[in-house]
Each structure stands twice: as C-alpha cells, then as structure tokens.
Design a protein around this motif. Structure first.
Motif, PDB file in Angstrom:
ATOM      1  N   LEU A  13       0.835  -1.207   0.000  1.00  0.00           N
ATOM      2  CA  LEU A  13       0.000   0.000   0.000  1.00  0.00           C
ATOM      3  C   LEU A  13       0.870   1.258   0.000  1.00  0.00           C
ATOM      4  N   TRP A  14       1.959   1.239   0.765  1.00  0.00           N
ATOM      5  CA  TRP A  14       2.875   2.395   0.749  1.00  0.00           C
ATOM      6  C   TRP A  14       3.406   2.626  -0.659  1.00  0.00           C
ATOM      7  N   LYS A  15       3.832   1.539  -1.314  1.00  0.00           N
ATOM      8  CA  LYS A  15       4.368   1.672  -2.669  1.00  0.00           C
ATOM      9  C   LYS A  15       3.289   2.183  -3.639  1.00  0.00           C
ATOM     10  N   THR A  16       2.080   1.716  -3.461  1.00  0.00           N
ATOM     11  CA  THR A  16       0.980   2.175  -4.316  1.00  0.00           C
ATOM     12  C   THR A  16       0.732   3.664  -4.114  1.00  0.00           C
ATOM     13  N   MET A  17       0.711   4.107  -2.851  1.00  0.00           N
ATOM     14  CA  MET A  17       0.521   5.533  -2.565  1.00  0.00           C
ATOM     15  C   MET A  17       1.657   6.363  -3.159  1.00  0.00           C
ATOM     16  N   GLU A  18       2.867   5.833  -3.128  1.00  0.00           N
ATOM     17  CA  GLU A  18       4.024   6.560  -3.692  1.00  0.00           C
ATOM     18  C   GLU A  18       3.878   6.727  -5.203  1.00  0.00           C
ATOM     19  N   ASN A  19       3.187   5.786  -5.850  1.00  0.00           N
ATOM     20  CA  ASN A  19       3.020   5.847  -7.305  1.00  0.00           C
ATOM     21  C   ASN A  19       1.892   6.790  -7.746  1.00  0.00           C
ATOM     22  N   LEU A  20       1.101   7.261  -6.782  1.00  0.00           N
ATOM     23  CA  LEU A  20       0.031   8.205  -7.133  1.00  0.00           C
ATOM     24  C   LEU A  20       0.617   9.604  -7.312  1.00  0.00           C
ATOM     25  N   ILE A  21       0.203  10.290  -8.366  1.00  0.00           N
ATOM     26  CA  ILE A  21       0.621  11.693  -8.510  1.00  0.00           C
ATOM     27  C   ILE A  21      -0.165  12.501  -7.479  1.00  0.00           C
ATOM     28  N   GLU A  22       0.256  13.691  -7.216  1.00  0.00           N
ATOM     29  CA  GLU A  22      -0.311  14.500  -6.122  1.00  0.00           C
ATOM     30  C   GLU A  22      -1.816  14.686  -6.281  1.00  0.00           C
ATOM     31  N   ASP A  23      -2.296  15.006  -7.479  1.00  0.00           N
ATOM     32  CA  ASP A  23      -3.737  15.204  -7.682  1.00  0.00           C
ATOM     33  C   ASP A  23      -4.514  13.916  -7.390  1.00  0.00           C
ATOM     34  N   ASP A  24      -3.964  12.788  -7.847  1.00  0.00           N
ATOM     35  CA  ASP A  24      -4.632  11.500  -7.594  1.00  0.00           C
ATOM     36  C   ASP A  24      -4.616  11.173  -6.104  1.00  0.00           C
ATOM     37  N   PHE A  25      -3.556  11.544  -5.417  1.00  0.00           N
ATOM     38  CA  PHE A  25      -3.492  11.287  -3.981  1.00  0.00           C
ATOM     39  C   PHE A  25      -4.574  12.086  -3.260  1.00  0.00           C
ATOM     40  N   LYS A  26      -4.767  13.351  -3.665  1.00  0.00           N
ATOM     41  CA  LYS A  26      -5.813  14.186  -3.061  1.00  0.00           C
ATOM     42  C   LYS A  26      -7.195  13.588  -3.334  1.00  0.00           C
ATOM     43  N   LYS A  27      -7.432  13.114  -4.577  1.00  0.00           N
ATOM     44  CA  LYS A  27      -8.708  12.476  -4.917  1.00  0.00           C
ATOM     45  C   LYS A  27      -8.911  11.214  -4.073  1.00  0.00           C
ATOM     46  N   PHE A  28      -7.818  10.479  -3.888  1.00  0.00           N
ATOM     47  CA  PHE A  28      -7.882   9.258  -3.084  1.00  0.00           C
ATOM     48  C   PHE A  28      -8.342   9.586  -1.667  1.00  0.00           C
ATOM     49  N   LYS A  29      -7.737  10.629  -1.069  1.00  0.00           N
ATOM     50  CA  LYS A  29      -8.110  11.023   0.294  1.00  0.00           C
ATOM     51  C   LYS A  29      -9.571  11.485   0.332  1.00  0.00           C
ATOM     52  N   ASN A  30     -10.029  12.167  -0.719  1.00  0.00           N
ATOM     53  CA  ASN A  30     -11.434  12.597  -0.774  1.00  0.00           C
ATOM     54  C   ASN A  30     -12.372  11.388  -0.781  1.00  0.00           C
ATOM     55  N   HIS A  31     -12.010  10.360  -1.526  1.00  0.00           N
ATOM     56  CA  HIS A  31     -12.819   9.132  -1.543  1.00  0.00           C
ATOM     57  C   HIS A  31     -12.870   8.502  -0.144  1.00  0.00           C
ATOM     58  N   LEU A  32     -11.737   8.550   0.546  1.00  0.00           N
ATOM     59  CA  LEU A  32     -11.696   8.014   1.920  1.00  0.00           C
ATOM     60  C   LEU A  32     -12.606   8.840   2.832  1.00  0.00           C
ATOM     61  N   LYS A  33     -12.606  10.163   2.632  1.00  0.00           N
ATOM     62  CA  LYS A  33     -13.461  11.036   3.461  1.00  0.00           C
ATOM     63  C   LYS A  33     -14.930  10.705   3.249  1.00  0.00           C
ATOM     64  N   VAL A  34     -15.307  10.421   2.009  1.00  0.00           N
ATOM     65  CA  VAL A  34     -16.703  10.104   1.690  1.00  0.00           C
ATOM     66  C   VAL A  34     -17.129   8.816   2.410  1.00  0.00           C
ATOM     67  N   MET A  35     -16.209   7.871   2.547  1.00  0.00           N
ATOM     68  CA  MET A  35     -16.535   6.599   3.203  1.00  0.00           C
ATOM     69  C   MET A  35     -16.779   6.792   4.701  1.00  0.00           C
ATOM     70  N   LYS A  36     -16.221   7.849   5.272  1.00  0.00           N
ATOM     71  CA  LYS A  36     -16.437   8.255   6.665  1.00  0.00           C
ATOM     72  C   LYS A  36     -16.001   7.216   7.712  1.00  0.00           C
ATOM     73  N   ASP A  37     -15.112   6.295   7.327  1.00  0.00           N
ATOM     74  CA  ASP A  37     -14.620   5.312   8.305  1.00  0.00           C
ATOM     75  C   ASP A  37     -13.348   5.816   8.986  1.00  0.00           C
ATOM     76  N   VAL A  38     -12.542   6.536   8.228  1.00  0.00           N
ATOM     77  CA  VAL A  38     -11.280   7.069   8.760  1.00  0.00           C
ATOM     78  C   VAL A  38     -11.572   8.428   9.385  1.00  0.00           C
ATOM     79  N   PRO A  39     -11.076   8.679  10.611  1.00  0.00           N
ATOM     80  CA  PRO A  39     -11.326   9.984  11.247  1.00  0.00           C
ATOM     81  C   PRO A  39     -10.845  11.136  10.351  1.00  0.00           C
ATOM     82  N   LEU A  40     -11.744  12.085  10.059  1.00  0.00           N
ATOM     83  CA  LEU A  40     -11.425  13.204   9.157  1.00  0.00           C
ATOM     84  C   LEU A  40     -10.301  14.081   9.681  1.00  0.00           C
ATOM     85  N   SER A  41     -10.264  14.276  10.983  1.00  0.00           N
ATOM     86  CA  SER A  41      -9.231  15.148  11.553  1.00  0.00           C
ATOM     87  C   SER A  41      -7.836  14.582  11.299  1.00  0.00           C
ATOM     88  N   LYS A  42      -7.709  13.281  11.347  1.00  0.00           N
ATOM     89  CA  LYS A  42      -6.408  12.654  11.109  1.00  0.00           C
ATOM     90  C   LYS A  42      -6.108  12.597   9.618  1.00  0.00           C
TER      91      LYS A  42
END
Length: 196
Positions: A13-42
């Motif tokens: 997973l670390w290697k996969t995250m490293e392969n994401l360009i910055e915009d894709d990484f931000k989109k990835f985090k947005n998808h995680l926020k929508v799922m609402k399982d991971v604490p948003l503050s963290k």
C-alpha cells in the motif's frame, strides 16, 4: 482473522501511494473522506505513509488492500487497481500456500511412516515365520526322535517276545518229545496212555 506481516500488505500500500501523482493522492483522500470510516481530523493532515497507516488501522490488513483497490477503481485507475489486487491476493494466499505445503509435508511424512510400518510388519512376519520354522523343525526332530525311540523299544520288546516264544516253542517241543517218548514206552509196555 489472519494476521499479515507488516512487510506485506502495508508495504504494498505504501508503494501504491508513492506511485500516485499528487492530484490522484488528493482524490484518493477525498474518496476516503466520503466513506467516513477514517477519522477526518487525522486524514486532513496525513501524508502518504500516514494515510496507509490510517487505512490499515481502520480496516485491518485483511481488508485494507481491498478498500484501496475499490477506491482506485472508483478513480478509474484500473491498471493500478488490478496490479494492487493481484499483489494483495498473492499475500493473502501466502499463508494458505504455506499451510498447504505443511499439509503436503505432513502427508509425505505419514506416507513414509506408513511404509516404515509395512516394512517393519513384513520383517516381523519373516522373523515369526523363521522362528516358527525353527520351532517346527525342532518339534519334528523331537517327534522323529520319540518315534525312533518307540520303534527301538518296539523292536527290543518284539525281539524279547520272539525269544520268549522261541523258548516256549522249545519247551513245548521238549515237552511233546517227552510225552511221545512216554507214550512210546507205554505202548511198548502195553499200558494205555492217558488222554490229554
């Protein structure tokens, strides 16, 4: 629940995250926020390594890989999702493959033990037969010796009886001779012999 090595799913997973360009990484985090399982503050302040740790803490290693694969597919990063899915599957299968190998090794050990048991049984059977043949031979020798002794005794007793019969025959013959002589003498003396 299977425990995975920290150097397995989390590293991939670390290697996969490293392969994401910055915009894709931000989109990835947005998808995680929508799922609402991971604490948003963290998640707001998390870099790539922290994001992976949050995903693993939230979903466990068992489901973290599947969660990331699903998000990558939602982002239309299908090739990356497929590659990750294949790697996660290999890692998840690894304990089963190891267990399968352990079972196969155990089966081989049981098969070898079964062969040893069969070999030992055949050896024991040969030893028993060999011992029985020796016992049987000794028994036959003893029976033959007893029969020989019995025949010897029979021969001796038969010989003794023959000698006694011969002696009796001689006695009878001598007695018959004596009786004839007496009869002849009595005839010559003109005396009637007694009837026997």
């Amino acid at each position: 629940m299977e425990e995975f090595n920290i150097n397995s799913v989390q590293v991939i997973l670390w290697k996969t995250m490293e392969n994401l360009i910055e915009d894709d990484f931000k989109k990835f985090k947005n998808h995680l926020k929508v799922m609402k399982d991971v604490p948003l503050s963290k998640l707001e302040k998390a870099d790539r390594d922290d994001t992976v740790e949050l995903i693993v803490q939230t979903y466990t290693e068992e489901f973290a890989g599947k969660t990331v694969v699903n998000i990558l597919k939602q982002m239309n990063l299908n090739q990356m999702a497929n590659d990750l899915q294949e790697k996660v599957l290999k890692i998840e299968l690894q304990p089963m493959l190891e267990k399968q190998k352990a079972f196969e090794d155990a089966r081989r050990a049981y098969e070898q033990r079964e062969e040893q048991i069969k070999t030992q049984a055949k050896y024991a059977e040969k030893q028993i037969n060999k011992g029985y043949k020796k016992f049987d031979q000794a028994l036959q020798d003893e029976v033959a010796a007893k029969i020989a002794a019995l025949r010897e005794e029979e021969e001796q007793k038969s010989q003794m009886m023959k000698e006694k019969i011969e002696k009796m025959n001689r006695e009878i013959s001598a007695l018959s001779d004596t009786m004839r002589a007496i009869e002849e003498k009595m005839r010559s003396d003109d005396v009637t012999p007694p009837q026997f």
